[in-house]
Design a protein around this motif. Structure first.
Motif, PDB file in Angstrom:
ATOM      1  N   ARG A   1       0.802  -1.220   0.000  1.00  0.00           N
ATOM      2  CA  ARG A   1       0.000   0.000   0.000  1.00  0.00           C
ATOM      3  C   ARG A   1       0.839   1.276   0.000  1.00  0.00           C
ATOM      4  O   ARG A   1       0.347   2.339  -0.403  1.00  0.00           O
ATOM      5  CB  ARG A   1      -0.919   0.012   1.227  1.00  0.00           C
ATOM      6  CG  ARG A   1      -1.913  -1.132   1.280  1.00  0.00           C
ATOM      7  CD  ARG A   1      -2.967  -1.057   0.206  1.00  0.00           C
ATOM      8  NE  ARG A   1      -3.959  -0.039   0.462  1.00  0.00           N
ATOM      9  CZ  ARG A   1      -5.093   0.097  -0.200  1.00  0.00           C
ATOM     10  NH1 ARG A   1      -5.383  -0.735  -1.194  1.00  0.00           N
ATOM     11  NH2 ARG A   1      -5.939   1.053   0.095  1.00  0.00           N
ATOM     12  N   GLU A   2       2.095   1.172   0.433  1.00  0.00           N
ATOM     13  CA  GLU A   2       2.931   2.369   0.525  1.00  0.00           C
ATOM     14  C   GLU A   2       3.551   2.762  -0.815  1.00  0.00           C
ATOM     15  O   GLU A   2       3.846   3.935  -1.041  1.00  0.00           O
ATOM     16  CB  GLU A   2       4.030   2.167   1.567  1.00  0.00           C
ATOM     17  CG  GLU A   2       3.560   2.239   3.011  1.00  0.00           C
ATOM     18  CD  GLU A   2       3.159   3.645   3.441  1.00  0.00           C
ATOM     19  OE1 GLU A   2       3.657   4.616   2.834  1.00  0.00           O
ATOM     20  OE2 GLU A   2       2.341   3.764   4.372  1.00  0.00           O
TER      21      GLU A   2
ATOM     22  N   SER B   1      -0.394   4.486   5.325  1.00  0.00           N
ATOM     23  CA  SER B   1      -1.320   3.451   4.849  1.00  0.00           C
ATOM     24  C   SER B   1      -2.046   2.764   6.000  1.00  0.00           C
ATOM     25  O   SER B   1      -3.186   2.325   5.838  1.00  0.00           O
ATOM     26  CB  SER B   1      -0.554   2.414   4.025  1.00  0.00           C
ATOM     27  OG  SER B   1       0.478   1.828   4.797  1.00  0.00           O
ATOM     28  N   THR B   2      -1.404   2.664   7.153  1.00  0.00           N
ATOM     29  CA  THR B   2      -2.060   1.996   8.290  1.00  0.00           C
ATOM     30  C   THR B   2      -3.160   2.864   8.884  1.00  0.00           C
ATOM     31  O   THR B   2      -4.116   2.354   9.468  1.00  0.00           O
ATOM     32  CB  THR B   2      -1.032   1.642   9.385  1.00  0.00           C
ATOM     33  OG1 THR B   2      -0.461   2.851   9.932  1.00  0.00           O
ATOM     34  CG2 THR B   2       0.083   0.782   8.819  1.00  0.00           C
TER      35      THR B   2
ATOM     36  N   LYS C   1      -4.941   5.052   6.944  1.00  0.00           N
ATOM     37  CA  LYS C   1      -5.990   5.055   5.925  1.00  0.00           C
ATOM     38  C   LYS C   1      -6.819   3.768   5.935  1.00  0.00           C
ATOM     39  O   LYS C   1      -7.970   3.761   5.480  1.00  0.00           O
ATOM     40  CB  LYS C   1      -5.358   5.244   4.538  1.00  0.00           C
ATOM     41  CG  LYS C   1      -4.724   6.612   4.329  1.00  0.00           C
ATOM     42  CD  LYS C   1      -4.115   6.725   2.929  1.00  0.00           C
ATOM     43  CE  LYS C   1      -3.491   8.090   2.698  1.00  0.00           C
ATOM     44  NZ  LYS C   1      -2.924   8.238   1.332  1.00  0.00           N
ATOM     45  N   TYR C   2      -6.240   2.670   6.438  1.00  0.00           N
ATOM     46  CA  TYR C   2      -6.926   1.372   6.390  1.00  0.00           C
ATOM     47  C   TYR C   2      -8.279   1.412   7.077  1.00  0.00           C
ATOM     48  O   TYR C   2      -9.235   0.770   6.619  1.00  0.00           O
ATOM     49  CB  TYR C   2      -6.048   0.299   7.031  1.00  0.00           C
ATOM     50  CG  TYR C   2      -6.699  -1.065   7.072  1.00  0.00           C
ATOM     51  CD1 TYR C   2      -6.916  -1.793   5.902  1.00  0.00           C
ATOM     52  CD2 TYR C   2      -7.101  -1.631   8.274  1.00  0.00           C
ATOM     53  CE1 TYR C   2      -7.516  -3.041   5.932  1.00  0.00           C
ATOM     54  CE2 TYR C   2      -7.698  -2.887   8.318  1.00  0.00           C
ATOM     55  CZ  TYR C   2      -7.905  -3.587   7.148  1.00  0.00           C
ATOM     56  OH  TYR C   2      -8.495  -4.823   7.183  1.00  0.00           O
TER      57      TYR C   2
ATOM     58  N   SER D   1      -3.848  -5.069   3.824  1.00  0.00           N
ATOM     59  CA  SER D   1      -4.205  -5.360   2.434  1.00  0.00           C
ATOM     60  C   SER D   1      -3.828  -6.805   2.173  1.00  0.00           C
ATOM     61  O   SER D   1      -3.285  -7.491   3.042  1.00  0.00           O
ATOM     62  CB  SER D   1      -3.466  -4.430   1.454  1.00  0.00           C
ATOM     63  OG  SER D   1      -2.087  -4.776   1.375  1.00  0.00           O
TER      64      SER D   1
END
Length: 357
Positions: free
Chosen positions: A242-243, A271-272, A274-275, A309
């Motif tokens: 995701r990064e 990303s963590t 946004k999850y 993800s």
């Protein structure tokens, strides 16, 4: 003189006969050894196979495929541990390995003889099917919405089975059953052929079977060498996925994660955060970084509670083979290309953020 020559000739003949007898005995012993080895060793191999997952898969033999090509595919798919031993056992047992093109149903716990028998049976008709493509980095939510859009079943149905369905794979043993989205990270992204009128359990099982084949002995050994659980590897790989969308950056992002963990630094991966957001923005605000969730690596130490993800093989390999650099920070440099700037110090990182923000 004649008598002496006759005696020498007879002794020569006797010696030759003796040598032939010895060679015959040795040959029989070798053959017996091979037979015993495959009978007892084959039994041991079957025991080892039985320790793995026991499920049925579809195996396709292309038209005009050679026996060697088929054996290579069996090994690549994790169905046989060694293609050469598979062929050697069939040869020594005198078993034919002439195969017909078609689709066959085989069980992952079959020994070589059972596998050969299954592949020599009559190929079955391929039922009508759909082809679905699950991209790397999709979440369970992404998949659920996609399946609902395709009108396979509702997103809620998929969520329910993914959370509460019983899937007895060894790699899931360390995953807490009450973890939110407990299969996140293990639904392997790939192209799948699924039957018409599919159900969530069937699709999920296919994805988990694929993960089981892909996270093979090499990856398991590497994880053990790094003292990492499979779950930790997948957490890292899911963040890497995701990064960055650039293949050239995966190992660099991995290295940042590993170095930060080693130095007891918080990962601080956007990303963590946004999850857990339903509609995350491209760039986070400082208020977003204060979210109180077990996934927010700006607020917690170490890895998040679970993967964020479903990573592909490249991201998994990057997690296990990080780059050999000393970076500790990175910031998005180009939104169009997804390129990042990597920094070694916080001062350099702050300057890069000011430059590219």
């Amino acid at each position: 003189m004649k008598a002496e020559k006759t005696v020498n000739f007879l002794m020569y003949i006797a010696g030759m006969a003796f040598n032939l007898v010895i060679m015959a005995v040795v040959g029989l012993l070798v053959l017996a050894g091979f037979t015993w080895g495959f009978e007892t060793g084959g039994g041991f191999a079957n025991i080892m196979t039985a320790e793995g997952e026991n499920y049925e898969i579809e195996f396709n033999i292309p038209r005009d495929a050679s026996t060697l090509e088929i054996a290579k595919r069996l090994e690549a798919d994790g169905i046989v541990p060694n293609r050469f031993l598979f062929q050697l056992e069939l040869f020594l047992r005198g078993i034919s390995s002439d195969y017909t093109a078609g689709t066959y149903t085989i069980n992952t716990n079959m020994n070589n003889v059972e596998l050969n028998r299954a592949l020599r049976a009559r190929p079955h008709e391929v039922a009508p099917h759909y082809e679905i493509r699950i991209p790397e980095g999709w979440t369970i939510r992404d998949m659920a919405e996609y399946f609902e859009e395709r009108e396979f079943f509702t997103a809620d149905d998929f969520f329910y089975v993914a959370q509460y369905g019983h899937f007895s794979f060894a790699f899931l043993q360390d995953v807490p059953s009450d973890r939110p989205n407990r299969l996140e990270g293990y639904l392997f992204p790939d192209t799948y052929q699924i039957p018409v009128n599919p159900n969530p359990g069937d699709i999920i099982t296919r994805m988990l079977q694929n993960f089981d084949r892909r996270f093979d002995y090499e990856l398991q050994t590497r994880a053990a060498e790094m003292n990492l659980s499979i779950d930790d590897v997948i957490k890292m790989a899911s963040i890497i996925e995701r990064e960055t969308r650039l293949a050239s950056e995966r190992a660099l992002v991995s290295q940042v994660i590993h170095r930060r963990l080693a130095q007891n630094m918080r990962l601080q991966m956007c990303s963590t955060v946004k999850y857990t957001m339903e509609e995350p923005p491209l760039r986070l605000l400082y208020i977003h970084l204060e979210a109180d969730t077990p996934y927010n690596t700006y607020q917690i130490n170490g890895l998040p509670v679970g993967p964020i993800s479903n990573p592909g093989e490249a991201a998994i390999r990057a997690a296990l083979w990080p780059a050999d650099t000393d970076y500790l920070f990175f910031v998005l440099r180009d939104e169009a290309t997804g390129e990042h700037h990597f920094s070694r110090t916080e001062t350099e990182h702050d300057a890069a953020k000011a430059r590219y923000s």
